[in-house]
Design an enzyme around this catalytic site. Structure first.
Site, PDB file in Angstrom:
ATOM      1  N   SER A 130      13.849   5.912   6.078  1.00  0.00           N
ATOM      2  CA  SER A 130      11.929   5.039   6.723  1.00  0.00           C
ATOM      3  C   SER A 130      11.512   6.245   7.804  1.00  0.00           C
ATOM      4  O   SER A 130      12.311   6.857   7.859  1.00  0.00           O
ATOM      5  CB  SER A 130      13.141   3.333   7.087  1.00  0.00           C
ATOM      6  N   LYS A 185      18.261  -1.444   3.793  1.00  0.00           N
ATOM      7  CA  LYS A 185      16.892  -0.914   3.929  1.00  0.00           C
ATOM      8  C   LYS A 185      16.092  -2.217   3.991  1.00  0.00           C
ATOM      9  O   LYS A 185      15.105  -2.003   4.126  1.00  0.00           O
ATOM     10  CB  LYS A 185      15.808   0.735   3.379  1.00  0.00           C
ATOM     11  N   HIS A 188      16.181  -3.893   6.450  1.00  0.00           N
ATOM     12  CA  HIS A 188      15.212  -2.933   7.790  1.00  0.00           C
ATOM     13  C   HIS A 188      13.991  -3.707   7.568  1.00  0.00           C
ATOM     14  O   HIS A 188      13.388  -3.764   8.600  1.00  0.00           O
ATOM     15  CB  HIS A 188      15.306  -1.318   7.606  1.00  0.00           C
ATOM     16  N   ASN A 189      13.456  -3.656   6.629  1.00  0.00           N
ATOM     17  CA  ASN A 189      12.048  -4.009   6.705  1.00  0.00           C
ATOM     18  C   ASN A 189      11.405  -5.182   6.478  1.00  0.00           C
ATOM     19  O   ASN A 189      10.577  -5.330   7.145  1.00  0.00           O
ATOM     20  CB  ASN A 189      11.550  -4.061   4.669  1.00  0.00           C
ATOM     21  N   GLU A 192      11.217  -5.822   9.977  1.00  0.00           N
ATOM     22  CA  GLU A 192      10.396  -5.109  10.133  1.00  0.00           C
ATOM     23  C   GLU A 192       9.021  -6.354  10.194  1.00  0.00           C
ATOM     24  O   GLU A 192       8.180  -5.388  11.636  1.00  0.00           O
ATOM     25  CB  GLU A 192       9.490  -3.525   9.091  1.00  0.00           C
TER      26      GLU A 192
HETATM   27  C1  6PG Z   1       9.351   2.004   6.335  1.00  0.00           C
HETATM   28  C2  6PG Z   1       8.386   0.837   5.987  1.00  0.00           C
HETATM   29  C3  6PG Z   1       8.070   1.357   4.334  1.00  0.00           C
HETATM   30  C4  6PG Z   1       7.537   0.624   3.493  1.00  0.00           C
HETATM   31  C5  6PG Z   1       5.548   0.359   5.211  1.00  0.00           C
HETATM   32  C6  6PG Z   1       4.800  -0.790   3.404  1.00  0.00           C
HETATM   33  O1  6PG Z   1      10.519   1.808   6.839  1.00  0.00           O
HETATM   34  O2  6PG Z   1       9.048   3.178   6.566  1.00  0.00           O
HETATM   35  O3  6PG Z   1       9.227   0.038   6.092  1.00  0.00           O
HETATM   36  O4  6PG Z   1       9.631   1.702   3.615  1.00  0.00           O
HETATM   37  O5  6PG Z   1       6.789   0.588   2.494  1.00  0.00           O
HETATM   38  O6  6PG Z   1       5.938  -0.036   5.722  1.00  0.00           O
HETATM   39  O7  6PG Z   1       5.513  -1.912   3.406  1.00  0.00           O
HETATM   40  P1  6PG Z   1       4.956  -3.672   3.210  1.00  0.00           P
HETATM   41  O8  6PG Z   1       3.815  -2.456   2.261  1.00  0.00           O
HETATM   42  O9  6PG Z   1       5.394  -4.241   2.470  1.00  0.00           O
HETATM   43  O10 6PG Z   1       3.767  -3.902   4.355  1.00  0.00           O
END
Ligand code: 6PG
Length: 484
Positions: A130, A185, A188-189, A192
């Site tokens: 990430s 991960k 984490h997302n 996010e």
């Molecule tokens: C990271 C992000 C990355 C992710 C993008 C796009 O940890 O660097 O989580 O892995 O792919 O942020 O995510 P979306 O297109 O689903 O918003």
């Protein structure tokens, strides 16, 4: 570069290129391959020029260029390309060699691939990476899982390239067996997605209820970033709000309000349903992206329904402080829910996840990096078997403190017709979480009334099931009392 390379990397897109440069800058030699080989040549002649990087034009050539045990890392699109490359790599490997998938793969695929690659006599690592482009170059957060025996062979490379916090602690450690790294991960997302949704709701509240202009909003987020909300996403939001288009208008105003997504947030929601965990904030943030994407429907509805007139006349500064508390309260819930899911997953998949270490891996380098993760780490250091983050003293006190302002913001938003799905769903969760008694007694009665699904009683031990003949017409036969 004549000697064999320390690691090979397939996939020279944004993340791949930057990670290779990062590895090389830390003293590792890297062999690279890309399906369109002109990209390899361009990279070697461009950003990779004069560096300890060897370009190759086939998978066979790439594998032959590596030191044993060979480490072949893929940074390719999740899904079929990963399986396809695994099958192309395998014929060139020897026992003990390692295949690494650094993309955003679904953890169920990683479980399957670990088993498959191990069955062929090799080792497999699925690692979350990430931090986007800059993170990959300067130090990402890395979350590896898979074949445990492979870890000592990649540990030095991974921990050298990863972000560091607290004077040199790497944001990378072994997470667990098979799909554990990609699972972490995924969470984490999901978090996010939640953080981003909370911020967008605060932005709409500032803009539409408090009638703030972009410069004021920029200043507010900048200020928030110096306190307990200090985080990468708050920091970039402040920057974004200050950014002007060529005509001097705020850039954000020119961007179409329809959110994209690549699927990891949705997987987190599906997984929460699968394991029966109330992950309401992240689920709302995924649904909000879906709603934003229904542009035409929203356009039609906006012509049918009148929005309430916005009538806020209170003290703006005071309401801004409340808003900060609402954002903080929702964030507390989001992380607590995310950790709740991690805890269930750890049991379900036998991963023995180390929750404090996960917080540390997310402290630097990644998209959700924040001061707040240091508080989570402390909570698990104090009590590694903490059943829920909100039951930690620090979090308990913070959520209590956030409550009054958070409630006011939700009330004002609802009255004025401003959607705050994550701020309000998280508050509703908190109110449910802190309730000794919920109205599920009535729900159980309804289930028993129409389907003889039985219920347990407050005045009898758990595990005894009862049925009432509510209408006087039903028979004594009851439905099996199983729970999904
Ligand atoms: C990271 C992000 C990355 C992710 C993008 C796009 O940890 O660097 O989580 O892995 O792919 O942020 O995510 P979306 O297109 O689903 O918003």
């Amino acid at each position: 570069m004549n000697k064999l390379a320390d690691i090979g990397l397939i996939g020279l897109a944004v993340m791949g290129e930057n990670l290779v440069l990062n590895m090389e800058s830390k003293g590792f030699s890297v062999a690279v391959y890309n399906r369109s080989t002109d990209k390899v040549d361009k990279f070697i002649q461009g950003r990779g020029a004069g560096k300890n990087i060897k370009g190759t034009h086939s998978v066979k050539e790439l594998v032959a260029a590596l030191e044993k045990p060979r480490k072949v890392m893929m940074l390719v699109k999740a899904g079929d390309p990963v399986d396809s490359f695994i099958d192309q790599i395998i014929p060139h490997l020897e026992k003990g060699d390692i295949i690494i998938d650094g993309g955003n793969s679904n953890f169920t695929d990683t479980i399957r691939r670990t088993e498959y690659v191990e069955s062929k006599g090799f080792q497999f690592i699925g690692t979350g990476v990430s931090g986007g482009e800059i993170g990959a170059l300067r130090g990402p957060s890395m979350m590896p899982g898979g074949s445990k025996e492979a870890w000592p062979h990649v540990k030095e490379i991974f921990q050298s390239v990863s972000a560091k916090v607290d004077g040199g602690v790497p944001c990378c450690d072994w997470v667990g067996a098979d799909g554990a790294g990609h699972y972490v991960k995924m969470i984490h997302n999901g978090i996010e997605y939640g953080d981003m949704q909370i911020i967008t709701e605060a932005y709409q509240f500032m803009k539409d209820v408090l009638k703030m202009d972009y410069d004021e909003m920029h200043e507010t987020f900048k200020k928030w970033n110096t306190g307990e909300l200090d985080s990468y996403l708050i920091e970039i939001t402040a920057d974004i709000l200050a950014y002007k288009d060529e005509d001097g208008a705020p850039m954000v105003e020119k961007i179409l309000d329809t959110a994209g997504q690549k699927g990891t947030g949705k997987w987190t929601g599906i997984e929460a349903m699968h394991l029966g965990v109330p992950l309401t904030l992240i689920a709302e943030s995924v649904f909000s992206r879906f709603l934003s994407a229904q542009l035409d429907l929203r356009d039609q509805a906006s012509q049918v329904f009148q929005a309430p007139e916005i009538t806020f006349e209170g003290d703006k500064e005071e309401m801004l402080e409340n808003l900060k508390m609402a954002v903080y309260g929702a964030k507390l819930i989001s992380y607590a829910q995310g950790y709740n899911l991690l805890m269930e997953a750890s049991k379900e998949y036998n991963w023995d996840l180390k929750y404090g270490d996960i917080a540390l891996m997310w402290r630097g380098g990644c998209i959700i990096r924040s001061a707040f993760l240091g508080d989570i780490k402390k909570a698990f250091d104090k009590n590694p078997s903490l059943p829920h983050l909100l039951l930690d003293d620090f979090f308990k006190e913070k959520v209590q403190k956030a409550q009054p302002g958070w409630r006011k913001v939700c009330a004002v938003a609802v009255t004025n017709g401003i959607p705050v799905p994550s701020l309000s769903a998280s508050l509703a969760y908190f109110d449910g979480f802190r309730s000794k008694r919920l109205p599920a007694n009535l729900l159980q009665a309804q289930r028993d009334y129409f389907g003889a699904h039985t219920y347990e009683r407050t005045d009898r031990p758990r595990g005894e099931f009862f049925h009432t003949n509510w209408t006087g017409e039903g028979a004594d036969t009851v439905s099996t009392a199983y729970n999904s």
